[in-house]
Design a protein around this motif. Structure first.
Motif, PDB file in Angstrom:
ATOM      1  N   GLY A   9       0.810  -1.211   0.000  1.00  0.00           N
ATOM      2  CA  GLY A   9       0.000   0.000   0.000  1.00  0.00           C
ATOM      3  C   GLY A   9       0.836   1.250   0.000  1.00  0.00           C
ATOM      4  O   GLY A   9       0.337   2.334   0.198  1.00  0.00           O
TER       5      GLY A   9
ATOM      6  N   ARG B 252      -6.748  -4.568  -2.740  1.00  0.00           N
ATOM      7  CA  ARG B 252      -5.613  -4.421  -3.654  1.00  0.00           C
ATOM      8  C   ARG B 252      -5.629  -5.636  -4.579  1.00  0.00           C
ATOM      9  O   ARG B 252      -5.513  -6.771  -4.141  1.00  0.00           O
TER      10      ARG B 252
ATOM     11  N   GLU C 122      -7.927  -1.832   1.112  1.00  0.00           N
ATOM     12  CA  GLU C 122      -7.531  -0.459   0.790  1.00  0.00           C
ATOM     13  C   GLU C 122      -7.997   0.495   1.894  1.00  0.00           C
ATOM     14  O   GLU C 122      -9.059   0.311   2.500  1.00  0.00           O
TER      15      GLU C 122
END
Length: 816
Positions: free
Chosen positions: A10, A210, A218
């Protein structure tokens, strides 16, 4: 060195590529927030809504109807046309091409096809905007359709596996592609539009996960970005369930609200009740990721308004409150403070004024759909910011849609221009402090085992080593270009204001793929706020890759900031320095006069000097610096000063695929003041006072009369402001100072006036359960106190504060 983190965590790059060079027309990754409350409508029942909302989405990109003869719009239109025309001329339309643009070859590389879609969106925006040289051109439309076919067949289609940076696959490319399809929808053959929405569905199927790491949920701006993409895909595909999925993703319906954008978090990514915003788990990111999230929320709320998919989550108030709680304190006359922009400080095309303008635009966009009390205050804030910034005027930084919103505010006599806000803000959940006075502001960038000292990666922020080691950003209303005028490309990165550093040579950081953060091991970072006006903060410095240690503290008062350092030591045989100031004097014009103890100093570049026992200094156009005595002072090495002309390049600090800077040299002049603690110092210390905006005479008078006295600078660091009745201290353990005693480590501020006593206590190290504070004067009763504060009145009153679990926040009481 930070450990690079794979993009699957991320920590991919936040891209805010602008449609126009020098004029942001449309942000590439506008994020969204919104919430889902309701089911998905039937396609046949709501078919007419798709056309209405797609037209609205197109207007969000072009600005809709406007007067091209208006000077403000004319400038933005020219900027858009100039950039689009340039890319149009360079577009390769040959049959055997391997890329659309020579500098983005081969098109199969993620960074190249991602940027290619961005350029196509710019061309499509110019085509759809009346008044450009490409407006409604059949040739342009045909070329755009052909370019989309080329990228789909060559680079971005469901049959390709993700490679390289996930962001281009799942956010960058699909967002630009969907925007382009919105603009060209009347020309796109149905089968081609279906192919493009299928490609986006493959890589960005929902806002929740994701794609290249399905177990990863997310959060924050990434979730908001994906919600916008999914909403546009649903509208283009006329799929009601997909539009509902986008809306629901904002509130994280799938996971019961666990990652909702409309909530306060207590760890990880998102908005905190103290005004902090964190992304990537540990990075203070209000100014980039937070701004993108805010912008997307406003966009999606406006896009879906009055439709079956309208955002109706009752917790949208969290976003509304964030404008004044989270964003307003870190915006100074339209500039976004660099302390909350993370690795974006290294981006040549996204400086503080660019990110500030983007945030301002997002706030006005959100205001269009917010309740009236919020919207009225926000418009007044925006009007004040725009009017005060004459250095980088807002209309030159944004595109037509943002200008239209701003002009509606500027031309409305019923909207007042709000003054600069004042006060002290401790963002304890992201280790940031902001102190604001009418003419200036100071931001402190701290770090701890909870919040990263820096983030670097994907070629960005290569010299950010010391940006979280107590860097002090002084903002002056008369010098709005201090950090935006090539500061990061030219400043000595070893001498950032406010930092104490081991002068060893450092290697570039973040040169590889993915991004990584460095979190030091210290616990103490933060402080307390008294009456919303005064503040005391501290940070234990445990330097990266060095034995350097220091206890650092800052005391923020009405017209002064006192900085103290103690216990400074290192053993590697290198010089240690504390930087008082490193001021960007820009380029050109007469040298700004430096005065030390009443004597003017030379103004030539290359001049340097050592001043033993200096008492004060003054720099024209900035203010004063006082170097007070304090108990145990051993000023063996003195104050150093340097004027220099420094040349660098943005490429030196950012080589990113789509954010990399120019290799062209840029030059700026600097005035640096620092303390030389010598080689391998043992228990060294320092004290200095910043007097922003003060004249030389006022600085000399301040140094002579000492309205603020340093009363301790060792295991207790404390100052007393006698005129204000304030005693402020940070205790590194149990201790006593000025008659005030504390049972353990913590920060305490006390103010005594004719109205009574105000007390503020915090545990910035988050190590204690309770703190007992004994006051040196009698207290009869409690006027008001937080529920964590218990008071035993008397001649020697004791205040017991339950600090455990409060995550460093301030506990307050008012006594008489």
């Amino acid at each position: 060195m930070p450990t690079p983190v794979s993009d699957s965590t991320g920590q991919g790059p936040r891209r805010r590529t602008l449609l126009v060079a020098g004029a942001a027309a449309v942000a590439v990754s506008s994020a969204t927030g919104g919430t889902a409350w309701g089911g998905a409508p039937r396609d046949d029942a709501y078919d007419a809504s798709y056309d209405t909302l797609l037209a609205r989405a197109a207007e969000q990109l072009t600005g809709g109807a406007f007067d091209a003869a208006d000077p403000d719009f004319a400038a933005a239109l020219t900027a858009l046309d100039t950039q689009a025309s340039d890319w149009w001329r360079q577009l390769d339309r040959s049959t055997g091409r391997t890329a659309l643009w020579a500098d983005l070859s081969p098109a199969t590389e993620p960074g190249n096809f991602g940027q290619s879609y961005t350029r196509l969106r710019t061309l499509a925006t110019a085509w759809a905007t009346p008044g450009t040289s490409l407006s409604d051109s059949a040739e342009t439309a045909d070329a755009l359709l052909d370019a989309l076919r080329f990228l789909h067949s060559t680079a971005y289609h469901p049959g390709r596996p993700e490679s390289g940076n996930w962001w281009f696959w799942e956010i960058g490319a699909p967002r630009a592609l969907m925007d382009t399809c919105v603009l060209l929808r009347a020309r796109l053959p149905a089968d081609e539009l279906a192919a493009y929405t299928a490609a986006v569905a493959r890589f960005c199927p929902d806002p929740d996960r994701r794609t290249n790491s399905p177990s990863l949920a997310e959060t924050g701006a990434n979730r908001a970005d994906k919600a916008v993409i999914v909403a546009l895909r649903g509208l283009l595909a006329r799929d009601a369930a997909t539009v509902a999925l986008a809306r629901d993703g904002l509130s994280d319906i799938r996971d019961g609200g666990r990652n909702s954008l409309f909530q306060y978090v207590t760890s990880g990514d998102g908005f905190y009740e103290d005004g902090s915003f964190v992304q990537h788990g540990s990075v203070a990111y209000t100014g980039t990721y937070g701004s993108v999230l805010l912008g997307g929320v406003g966009q999606l709320i406006a896009l879906l308004a009055d439709s079956a998919w309208a955002v109706t989550d009752p917790k949208t108030s969290v976003l509304y409150e964030a404008v004044e709680r989270t964003f307003s304190p870190v915006v100074f006359d339209g500039l976004m403070m660099d302390a909350v922009r993370g690795r974006a400080i290294s981006r040549e095309r996204a400086r503080d004024h660019d990110d500030g303008a983007a945030t301002l635009s997002h706030i006005l966009k959100l205001a269009s759909g917010a309740p009236a009390p919020y919207a009225e205050r926000w418009r007044a804030l925006a009007k004040g910011w725009i009017r005060r910034n004459k250095v980088t005027p807002y209309p030159g930084l944004v595109g037509i849609p943002a200008i239209a919103r701003a002009k509606a505010v500027l031309d409305d006599p019923a909207v007042p221009a709000a003054d600069r806000i004042t006060g002290h803000h401790a963002f304890t959940s992201m280790d940031r402090v902001v102190h604001r006075r009418p003419g200036w502001a100071l931001a402190l960038s701290l770090s701890s085992k909870r919040i990263a000292a820096y983030e670097a990666g994907n070629g960005e922020n290569l010299h950010g080593w010391y940006t979280g080691d107590g860097m002090s950003y002084l903002y002056d209303g008369d010098d709005l270009g201090q950090f935006g005028d090539a500061f990061w490309a030219t400043v000595d990165p070893y001498r950032l204001p406010g930092t104490t550093v081991d002068t060893r040579a450092r290697d570039d950081i973040g040169t590889g793929g993915g991004t990584g953060t460095y979190r030091p091991k210290n616990a103490v970072a933060g402080g307390a706020v008294l009456e919303g006006r005064y503040g005391a903060s501290a940070m234990e410095l445990l330097a990266e890759g060095s034995t350097l240690r220091a206890r650092k503290a800052w005391f923020c008062l009405d017209n002064a900031v006192v900085a103290l350092g103690a216990g400074i030591g290192a053993s590697e045989g290198r010089t240690v320095e504390t930087v008082v100031e490193n001021r960007n004097l820009h380029l050109g014009g007469p040298a700004r006069r430096l005065t030390v103890d009443g004597r003017g100093q030379p103004g030539r570049d290359g001049w340097s000097a050592r001043f033993e026992r200096a008492r004060w200094a003054h720099l024209d156009g900035t203010g004063g610096y006082v170097f007070p005595d304090f108990p145990g002072r051993a000023d063996d090495h003195g104050l150093r000063a340097l004027r220099e002309e420094r040349t660098g390049a943005w490429r030196d600090i950012n080589t990113g695929a789509d954010t990399g800077g120019s290799a062209s040299p840029v030059t700026r002049r600097y005035l640096t003041l620092w303390f030389d603690h010598g080689v391998s110092p043992v228990d060294a210390s320092y004290a200095y006072v910043l007097l922003p905006g003060a004249s030389a005479a006022a600085t000399a008078a301040w140094a002579r009369t000492r309205p603020v006295r340093v009363v301790a600078n060792d295991v207790v660091q404390a100052v007393e402001a006698r005129r204000d009745g304030v005693l402020a201290a940070h205790f590194w353990g149990p201790g006593r100072v000025g008659g005030l005693s504390v049972s353990g480590p913590g920060t305490v501020l006390v103010r005594r006036s004719h109205r009574g006593v105000s007390l503020a206590v915090a545990d910035p190290g988050r190590t204690e359960t309770s703190l007992a504070v004994e006051l040196p004067f009698p207290v009869r009763k409690v006027v008001r106190a937080d529920d964590t504060v218990a008071v035993r009145p008397g001649r020697r009153p004791v205040v017991t504060v339950q600090v455990g679990g409060s995550r460093g926040r301030t506990h307050a009481a008012e006594l008489v």
